[in-house]
Write an enzyme that holds these catalytic residues in place. Structure first.
Site, PDB file in Angstrom:
ATOM      1  N   ARG A  51       0.793  -1.224   0.000  1.00 19.15           N
ATOM      2  CA  ARG A  51       0.000   0.000   0.000  1.00 19.15           C
ATOM      3  C   ARG A  51       0.818   1.263   0.000  1.00 19.15           C
ATOM      4  O   ARG A  51       0.574   2.169  -0.790  1.00 19.15           O
ATOM      5  CB  ARG A  51      -0.876   0.075   1.267  1.00 19.15           C
ATOM      6  CG  ARG A  51      -2.303  -0.273   1.092  1.00 19.15           C
ATOM      7  CD  ARG A  51      -2.795  -0.764   2.421  1.00 19.15           C
ATOM      8  NE  ARG A  51      -1.881  -1.783   2.893  1.00 19.15           N
ATOM      9  CZ  ARG A  51      -1.965  -3.045   2.507  1.00 19.15           C
ATOM     10  NH1 ARG A  51      -2.904  -3.445   1.712  1.00 19.15           N
ATOM     11  NH2 ARG A  51      -1.093  -3.933   2.937  1.00 19.15           N
ATOM     12  N   THR A  52       1.785   1.353   0.901  1.00 23.56           N
ATOM     13  CA  THR A  52       2.466   2.635   1.036  1.00 23.56           C
ATOM     14  C   THR A  52       3.214   2.964  -0.249  1.00 23.56           C
ATOM     15  O   THR A  52       3.096   4.067  -0.787  1.00 23.56           O
ATOM     16  CB  THR A  52       3.418   2.596   2.252  1.00 23.56           C
ATOM     17  OG1 THR A  52       2.661   2.197   3.388  1.00 23.56           O
ATOM     18  CG2 THR A  52       4.031   3.949   2.514  1.00 23.56           C
ATOM     19  N   LYS A  80      25.245  -3.826  -1.991  1.00 27.88           N
ATOM     20  CA  LYS A  80      26.704  -3.755  -2.179  1.00 27.88           C
ATOM     21  C   LYS A  80      27.377  -3.011  -1.028  1.00 27.88           C
ATOM     22  O   LYS A  80      28.573  -2.781  -1.049  1.00 27.88           O
ATOM     23  CB  LYS A  80      27.027  -3.013  -3.478  1.00 27.88           C
ATOM     24  CG  LYS A  80      26.490  -3.675  -4.729  1.00 27.88           C
ATOM     25  CD  LYS A  80      26.885  -2.815  -5.930  1.00 27.88           C
ATOM     26  CE  LYS A  80      26.258  -3.330  -7.200  1.00 27.88           C
ATOM     27  NZ  LYS A  80      26.398  -2.345  -8.294  1.00 27.88           N
ATOM     28  N   ARG A 101      11.298   4.013   2.880  1.00 24.52           N
ATOM     29  CA  ARG A 101      10.971   3.063   3.945  1.00 24.52           C
ATOM     30  C   ARG A 101      12.228   2.270   4.241  1.00 24.52           C
ATOM     31  O   ARG A 101      12.925   1.810   3.329  1.00 24.52           O
ATOM     32  CB  ARG A 101       9.859   2.124   3.516  1.00 24.52           C
ATOM     33  CG  ARG A 101       9.726   0.949   4.479  1.00 24.52           C
ATOM     34  CD  ARG A 101       8.490   0.165   4.257  1.00 24.52           C
ATOM     35  NE  ARG A 101       7.316   0.939   4.630  1.00 24.52           N
ATOM     36  CZ  ARG A 101       6.100   0.414   4.742  1.00 24.52           C
ATOM     37  NH1 ARG A 101       5.907  -0.864   4.513  1.00 24.52           N
ATOM     38  NH2 ARG A 101       5.072   1.160   5.090  1.00 24.52           N
ATOM     39  N   HIS A 129       5.545   6.220  11.363  1.00 27.90           N
ATOM     40  CA  HIS A 129       4.999   6.040  10.016  1.00 27.90           C
ATOM     41  C   HIS A 129       4.059   7.225   9.748  1.00 27.90           C
ATOM     42  O   HIS A 129       2.846   7.082   9.719  1.00 27.90           O
ATOM     43  CB  HIS A 129       4.228   4.709   9.958  1.00 27.90           C
ATOM     44  CG  HIS A 129       3.897   4.235   8.582  1.00 27.90           C
ATOM     45  ND1 HIS A 129       3.909   5.047   7.462  1.00 27.90           N
ATOM     46  CD2 HIS A 129       3.502   3.011   8.139  1.00 27.90           C
ATOM     47  CE1 HIS A 129       3.549   4.335   6.401  1.00 27.90           C
ATOM     48  NE2 HIS A 129       3.307   3.101   6.791  1.00 27.90           N
TER      49      HIS A 129
HETATM   50  C1  NCD Z   1       1.889  -0.737   8.199  1.00 29.93           C
HETATM   51  C2  NCD Z   1       3.408  -0.613   8.288  1.00 29.93           C
HETATM   52  O1  NCD Z   1       4.115  -0.833   7.299  1.00 29.93           O
HETATM   53  O2  NCD Z   1       3.846  -0.246   9.362  1.00 29.93           O
HETATM   54  N1  NCD Z   1       1.460  -0.939   6.895  1.00 29.93           N
HETATM   55  C3  NCD Z   1       1.218   0.139   6.087  1.00 29.93           C
HETATM   56  O3  NCD Z   1       2.091   0.926   5.812  1.00 29.93           O
HETATM   57  N2  NCD Z   1      -0.040   0.339   5.681  1.00 29.93           N
HETATM   58  C4  NCD Z   1       1.323  -1.724   9.133  1.00 29.93           C
HETATM   59  C5  NCD Z   1       1.861  -3.122   9.117  1.00 29.93           C
HETATM   60  O4  NCD Z   1       2.750  -3.473   8.351  1.00 29.93           O
HETATM   61  O5  NCD Z   1       1.350  -3.894   9.934  1.00 29.93           O
END
Ligand code: NCD
Length: 309
Positions: A51-52, A80, A101, A129
């Site tokens: 999703r993100t 690397k 991320r 997040h």
């Molecule tokens: C969350 C995350 O990555 O922290 N997911 C997301 O970004 N929608 C929650 C999760 O992974 O449980």
């Protein structure tokens, strides 16, 4: 130049403007479809995501821009041995904005120190997040009509769940919020949130283990997945993984207008039968995630239309 590393990097007023912008995008998508023409988003994902990453990419494409990037550490030069600082200096030459991320807490912050483009923290380890939080705030405000006077239950893995940490930090700035923290003792909220945010701020909060008992008072229930990847051993994960399962039986204890949210991905913690309950908001939340990321990209690139400033 601004980054978004922590949900508190924006003031309450700035967040309100950002959510207004996201709602305007929802109403008038065509007005926004060319504002990022010629701009590139770099999506730097060192950790799995559906999703993100895709919502950032969809957001940039909806704005007329384009996207470059990688979706795992193993397919980037990190494999690397390249440092995040070096990677970002290089990415700054290729793109106008980036979403990162990373499994290590603080990595996007380290990147921001060497970056000449805005850096968005798309999740750093078990820490924060912030764009999920903006999504959550937009969803709550749009579906409940307010961000104050809310009793919110946060349920599941409150120790490792970074979405919970960010959401508590963000909601703590609104009036009359009560937090009901529902978790097994081993997955309690970390002390840097309990003591430094909730106790120091004098917030109304309780820690409980029983979801059914907590349920009747809640306006919003925020379910979370047990974060398997952050456990030191698999046995603990297996013991903990099904500690809460929300099903239609448990939903009977909830108010008629309680909103159920989940950052997703879900594993077993919400039974699929709940998806048909009108109170299930987690798939709407996904759609709000695109609007809010569009609003964020426009804000950080200083491309907000005059009438929305
Ligand atoms: C969350 C995350 O990555 O922290 N997911 C997301 O970004 N929608 C929650 C999760 O992974 O449980």
């Amino acid at each position: 130049m601004r980054h978004l590393l922590n949900p508190l990097d924006f003031s309450v007023e700035e967040i309100s403007n950002l959510l207004d912008l996201a709602n305007d995008i929802e109403r008038n998508p065509d007005k926004y479809s060319k504002l990022c023409e010629g701009k590139k988003l770099a999506s730097l994902f060192y950790e799995p995501s559906t999703r993100t990453r895709l919502s950032f990419e969809a957001a940039m494409i909806n704005l007329g821009g384009s996207v470059i990037g990688f979706s795992s550490a193993s397919s980037s030069s990190a494999a690397k041995g390249e440092s995040v600082s070096d990677t970002i200096r290089m990415i700054s030459c290729y793109a106008d904005i980036c979403a990162m991320r990373h499994p290590k807490e603080g990595a996007p912050m380290v990147a921001s120190l060497k970056s000449s483009i805005p850096v968005i923290n798309a999740g750093d380890g078990g820490h924060q997040h912030p764009t999920q939080t903006l999504t959550d705030l937009l969803t709550i405000r749009s579906l409940k009509g307010r961000l104050d006077n809310i009793t919110i239950g946060l349920c599941g893995d409150l120790k490792f769940g970074r979405t919970v940490h960010s959401l508590i930090n963000a909601l703590a700035r609104y009036k009359n919020i009560k937090f009901v923290l529902i978790s097994p003792a081993e997955l309690r909220i970390p002390s840097y949130i309990r003591e430094d945010v909730l106790e120091k701020g004098g917030f109304d909060f309780e820690e409980v283990t029983d979801l059914e008992v907590a349920m009747p008072q809640l306006d919003v229930l925020y379910m979370t997945r047990v974060q398997r990847e952050r456990f030191f051993n698999e046995e603990d994960y297996i013991r903990m993984k099904d500690c809460y399962i929300l099903d239609n039986e448990k939903m009977k204890f909830a108010k008629d207008d309680m909103l159920v949210l989940h950052p997703l991905p879900r594993v077993n913690e919400i039974s699929v039968e709940v998806d048909d309950d009108p109170r299930a908001g987690y798939f709407k939340q996904v759609q709000y995630g695109v609007y809010v990321r569009m609003a964020l990209i426009l804000t950080l690139l200083n491309l907000v239309p005059e009438d929305m400033k």
